[in-house]
Design a protein around this motif. Sequence first.
Motif, PDB file in Angstrom:
ATOM      1  N   UNK A  69       0.837  -1.198   0.000  1.00  0.00           N
ATOM      2  CA  UNK A  69       0.000   0.000   0.000  1.00  0.00           C
ATOM      3  C   UNK A  69       0.874   1.250   0.000  1.00  0.00           C
ATOM      4  N   UNK A  70       1.800   1.290  -0.936  1.00  0.00           N
ATOM      5  CA  UNK A  70       2.749   2.406  -0.998  1.00  0.00           C
ATOM      6  C   UNK A  70       2.051   3.753  -1.086  1.00  0.00           C
ATOM      7  N   UNK A  71       0.917   3.805  -1.770  1.00  0.00           N
ATOM      8  CA  UNK A  71       0.247   5.092  -1.977  1.00  0.00           C
ATOM      9  C   UNK A  71      -0.284   5.695  -0.679  1.00  0.00           C
ATOM     10  N   UNK A  72      -0.357   4.888   0.403  1.00  0.00           N
ATOM     11  CA  UNK A  72      -0.873   5.392   1.671  1.00  0.00           C
ATOM     12  C   UNK A  72       0.227   5.683   2.690  1.00  0.00           C
ATOM     13  N   UNK A  73       1.481   5.654   2.283  1.00  0.00           N
ATOM     14  CA  UNK A  73       2.569   5.809   3.249  1.00  0.00           C
ATOM     15  C   UNK A  73       2.610   7.183   3.887  1.00  0.00           C
ATOM     16  N   UNK A  74       1.943   8.172   3.296  1.00  0.00           N
ATOM     17  CA  UNK A  74       1.921   9.519   3.882  1.00  0.00           C
ATOM     18  C   UNK A  74       0.893   9.637   5.000  1.00  0.00           C
ATOM     19  N   UNK A  75       0.087   8.600   5.232  1.00  0.00           N
ATOM     20  CA  UNK A  75      -0.976   8.667   6.238  1.00  0.00           C
ATOM     21  C   UNK A  75      -0.541   7.943   7.506  1.00  0.00           C
ATOM     22  N   UNK A  76      -0.423   8.641   8.637  1.00  0.00           N
ATOM     23  CA  UNK A  76      -0.051   7.976   9.889  1.00  0.00           C
ATOM     24  C   UNK A  76      -1.055   6.890  10.257  1.00  0.00           C
TER      25      UNK A  76
END
Length: 263
Positions: A69-76
């Motif tokens: 889920x690389x696209x969600x790595x900016x979400x804590x």
Amino acid sequence: MKHLIEEMTHPEFQERAAQDPVILIPLGSQETQGPSNPMGDFMLARLLARRVAEETGALVAPVLPFGFADCFQTVPGSVQLAPDTFRAVLRDMLLSFLNHGLRRLLVFNGHTGNTALIDLVLRDLRNERGVIIPWLNIWPLVPQSVRQAAHGADAPRAFGHGSDPIGSVYEHLLPSLTRRELARPEPLRRSLMGLPTAGLTGLRLDEITLNAPVRIADHCDLVVGGDPSLANAEAGRMFADYIVSATARVVRHLQSLPADCEG
């Protein structure tokens, strides 16, 4: 009768394994599902797999709660596995059954981001072991006819990441964990490289879709698409029932195959 392998004693599992059962391998993710839905969508994969097993007599392996889920790595709070890690873990899970002669396996995938990696793992295992392991991507299973029946004229606005079908299935199966009062659609007007984003996988240049490694923060805050306020328990029941029914049909087919059939 127990269906979750994690709840069985070893003798109980041995007894069931001797019957050459179909074993579901549920996969999910820990990622943002908008402001109104729990992040652990792997909970839904486990619950739906269990319902399939109760209907068919299949068994359910412990769920893999993390995915690619690389696209969600900016979400804590999101937890992502690197591609090689995900492939290695899924492979090891499957080999744990294959190495004991249990070949009637069905991967029950609740995270679309895993798709390409699942395909690679299963192709490798066929080449190496001669075993065919089929798999289902459960959320896209829901056809347009069921979506239309669930939402009527609102169907085009109801679906997207952070919205349906997961939002309504949460309202049906785990309503105490949702915050529907926080649900709201988000305007999608962000850009990357001077072009508007088109979901989490690309950009738009006039009529051209340009694939690109978009992250959720490039595209929106938390709701990638759809109106999460439209989610409701009755729609979730319809979606869940369809997924369970469709998967049960696949399980019964696998159960009907002779023991020496390839895969």
